[in-house]
Design an enzyme around this catalytic site. Structure first.
Site, mmCIF file in Angstrom:
data_model
loop_
_atom_site.group_PDB
_atom_site.id
_atom_site.type_symbol
_atom_site.label_atom_id
_atom_site.label_comp_id
_atom_site.label_asym_id
_atom_site.label_seq_id
_atom_site.Cartn_x
_atom_site.Cartn_y
_atom_site.Cartn_z
ATOM 1 N N ASN A 9 16.069 -31.000 20.611
ATOM 2 C CA ASN A 9 14.941 -30.535 19.772
ATOM 3 C C ASN A 9 15.621 -30.642 18.101
ATOM 4 O O ASN A 9 16.168 -29.908 17.683
ATOM 5 C CB ASN A 9 14.748 -29.062 19.764
ATOM 6 C CG ASN A 9 13.805 -28.510 18.819
ATOM 7 O OD1 ASN A 9 13.143 -29.349 18.234
ATOM 8 N ND2 ASN A 9 13.439 -27.183 19.042
ATOM 9 N N TRP A 10 15.161 -31.753 17.365
ATOM 10 C CA TRP A 10 15.631 -31.791 15.925
ATOM 11 C C TRP A 10 14.953 -31.133 15.125
ATOM 12 O O TRP A 10 15.549 -31.072 13.823
ATOM 13 C CB TRP A 10 15.394 -33.385 15.769
ATOM 14 C CG TRP A 10 16.083 -34.452 16.201
ATOM 15 C CD1 TRP A 10 17.211 -34.337 17.229
ATOM 16 C CD2 TRP A 10 16.343 -35.811 15.899
ATOM 17 N NE1 TRP A 10 17.827 -35.414 17.796
ATOM 18 C CE2 TRP A 10 17.404 -36.202 16.766
ATOM 19 C CE3 TRP A 10 15.858 -36.502 14.860
ATOM 20 C CZ2 TRP A 10 17.819 -37.590 16.588
ATOM 21 C CZ3 TRP A 10 16.044 -37.934 14.809
ATOM 22 C CH2 TRP A 10 16.990 -38.670 15.834
ATOM 23 N N LYS A 11 13.992 -30.330 15.700
ATOM 24 C CA LYS A 11 13.138 -29.335 14.612
ATOM 25 C C LYS A 11 12.817 -29.892 13.405
ATOM 26 O O LYS A 11 12.654 -31.468 13.245
ATOM 27 C CB LYS A 11 13.994 -28.144 14.224
ATOM 28 C CG LYS A 11 14.573 -27.375 15.561
ATOM 29 C CD LYS A 11 15.226 -26.109 15.300
ATOM 30 C CE LYS A 11 15.722 -25.596 16.786
ATOM 31 N NZ LYS A 11 16.202 -24.261 16.663
ATOM 32 N N HIS A 94 7.880 -22.827 21.725
ATOM 33 C CA HIS A 94 9.147 -22.791 21.268
ATOM 34 C C HIS A 94 8.928 -21.376 20.702
ATOM 35 O O HIS A 94 8.254 -21.045 19.725
ATOM 36 C CB HIS A 94 9.814 -23.888 20.466
ATOM 37 C CG HIS A 94 10.949 -23.577 20.018
ATOM 38 N ND1 HIS A 94 11.273 -22.799 19.077
ATOM 39 C CD2 HIS A 94 12.177 -24.180 20.696
ATOM 40 C CE1 HIS A 94 12.699 -22.848 18.752
ATOM 41 N NE2 HIS A 94 13.339 -23.770 19.826
ATOM 42 N N GLU A 96 10.394 -20.358 18.010
ATOM 43 C CA GLU A 96 9.870 -20.487 16.369
ATOM 44 C C GLU A 96 8.658 -20.682 16.036
ATOM 45 O O GLU A 96 8.108 -20.098 15.222
ATOM 46 C CB GLU A 96 10.872 -21.683 15.834
ATOM 47 C CG GLU A 96 12.274 -21.178 15.708
ATOM 48 C CD GLU A 96 13.336 -22.348 15.884
ATOM 49 O OE1 GLU A 96 12.826 -23.509 15.639
ATOM 50 O OE2 GLU A 96 14.461 -22.096 15.870
ATOM 51 N N GLU A 167 14.857 -19.789 26.911
ATOM 52 C CA GLU A 167 15.647 -19.856 25.623
ATOM 53 C C GLU A 167 15.694 -18.383 25.273
ATOM 54 O O GLU A 167 14.809 -18.050 24.430
ATOM 55 C CB GLU A 167 15.024 -20.960 24.717
ATOM 56 C CG GLU A 167 14.907 -22.314 25.004
ATOM 57 C CD GLU A 167 15.052 -22.950 23.878
ATOM 58 O OE1 GLU A 167 15.985 -24.028 23.592
ATOM 59 O OE2 GLU A 167 14.320 -23.043 22.893
ATOM 60 N N GLY A 173 20.226 -20.829 17.865
ATOM 61 C CA GLY A 173 20.601 -21.055 16.600
ATOM 62 C C GLY A 173 21.595 -20.226 15.980
ATOM 63 O O GLY A 173 22.216 -20.053 14.741
ATOM 64 N N SER A 213 22.264 -22.396 21.725
ATOM 65 C CA SER A 213 23.461 -22.694 21.417
ATOM 66 C C SER A 213 24.241 -23.556 22.367
ATOM 67 O O SER A 213 25.585 -23.261 22.570
ATOM 68 C CB SER A 213 24.422 -21.469 21.013
ATOM 69 O OG SER A 213 23.534 -20.691 19.900
ATOM 70 N N GLY A 234 19.367 -27.587 20.384
ATOM 71 C CA GLY A 234 18.820 -27.822 19.089
ATOM 72 C C GLY A 234 19.899 -28.259 18.171
ATOM 73 O O GLY A 234 20.163 -29.425 18.021
ATOM 74 N N GLY A 235 20.642 -27.452 17.633
ATOM 75 C CA GLY A 235 21.722 -27.807 16.547
ATOM 76 C C GLY A 235 22.607 -29.041 16.759
ATOM 77 O O GLY A 235 22.755 -30.086 16.016
HETATM 78 C C1 PEP Z 1 16.458 -24.461 20.266
HETATM 79 O O1 PEP Z 1 15.966 -24.276 19.186
HETATM 80 O O2 PEP Z 1 15.465 -25.089 21.211
HETATM 81 C C2 PEP Z 1 17.867 -24.362 20.596
HETATM 82 C C3 PEP Z 1 18.145 -24.289 21.602
HETATM 83 O O3 PEP Z 1 18.487 -24.323 19.435
HETATM 84 P P1 PEP Z 1 20.215 -24.168 19.412
HETATM 85 O O4 PEP Z 1 20.588 -25.223 20.285
HETATM 86 O O5 PEP Z 1 20.466 -24.566 17.955
HETATM 87 O O6 PEP Z 1 20.288 -22.924 19.738
#
Ligand code: PEP
Length: 249
Positions: A9-11, A94, A96, A167, A173, A213, A234-235
């Protein structure tokens, strides 16, 4: 045997040219049939990536969708528009989007249904806050989210296309990962919830990802768990780390 699915997920990161440069730098190193690999870039990249990913192992995903087919919905994108770009997966609900943009359980359900009608896979995100975990409410919270997201969805559609991503919000994040046992317990619980809603066969087909994470160091342990069928990243999906996660074994 469920095939694992690892999605990035590049956001809201990268311009089209930055995203293209990064995609081209990793695309040929991802050549596995063992795992389904999905990249979900920003909407602005979908058209270009649809061409770049043709004939490649990596599938295209979107980060959001609106559930109406067309019309006066300024700023929104319909499932048909995604389908026309060869989008196979779409993240819905998600945290967010739920917390920053008011996405409700009902909207998540409508989005999932609209995608499934067109044979695309919703990646339905569920998860509790830290307060909810600390007060022991996490299973109730997640059960409610799962039931609401799957309301009125036919079991054949669930079996064929639904992915659920657990999640925990406190792990997104933050660099804090759920322990592999915490993640496994909740993914198992999600499967049990789906078993109660449908039947054993449907629950066995359902793919449940963990997200929060995930990185190259913790991926192998998390993905070794029986009820964890992949990761939503994500990141780390914005870096070469994503390739290491895909090749976690
Ligand atoms: C996400 O936003 O779906 C996610 C899992 O982010 P991160 O891996 O950065 O925690």
């Amino acid at each position: 045997m469920r095939k694992k699915i690892i999605a990035g997920n590049w956001k809201m990161n990268y311009t089209v040219s930055q995203g293209e440069d990064f995609l081209l730098s990793i695309i040929d190193t991802i050549n596995t049939d063992e795992v389904d690999v999905v990249i979900c870039p920003n909407f602005t990249m979908l058209d270009r990536f649809s061409d770049l990913l043709e004939g490649k192992k990596v599938k295209l995903g979107s980060q959001n969708v609106y559930y109406e087919p067309k019309g006066a919905f300024t700023g929104e994108t319909s499932p048909y528009m995604l389908q026309a770009l060869n989008v196979k997966y779409c993240i819905v609900g998600h945290s967010e989007r739920r917390t920053l943009f008011g996405e409700t359980d009902e909207m998540v359900n409508n989005k999932a249904k609209a995608l499934l009608e067109l044979d695309m896979s919703p990646i339905i995100c569920v998860g509790e806050t830290l307060e909810q975990r600390n007060s022991g409410e996490m299973f109730d919270v997640v059960e409610k989210q799962v039931k609401a997201a799957l309301k009125d969805i036919d079991k054949e559609m669930v079996k064929r296309n639904v992915v659920i991503a657990y999640e925990p919000i406190w792990a997104i994040g933050t660099g804090v990962t759920a322990t592999s046992d915490e993640a496994e317990d909740m993914c198992k619980f999600i499967r049990k919830t789906v078993l109660n809603l449908y039947d054993k066969e449907t629950a066995e087909c359902l793919r449940v990802q963990y997200g929060g994470s995930v990185n190259p160091k913790n991926a192998a342990e998390i993905l070794s768990k029986e009820d964890i069928d992949g990761a939503l990243v994500g990141g780390a999906s914005l870096k070469n780390d994503f390739v290491s996660i895909v090749n976690y074994e």
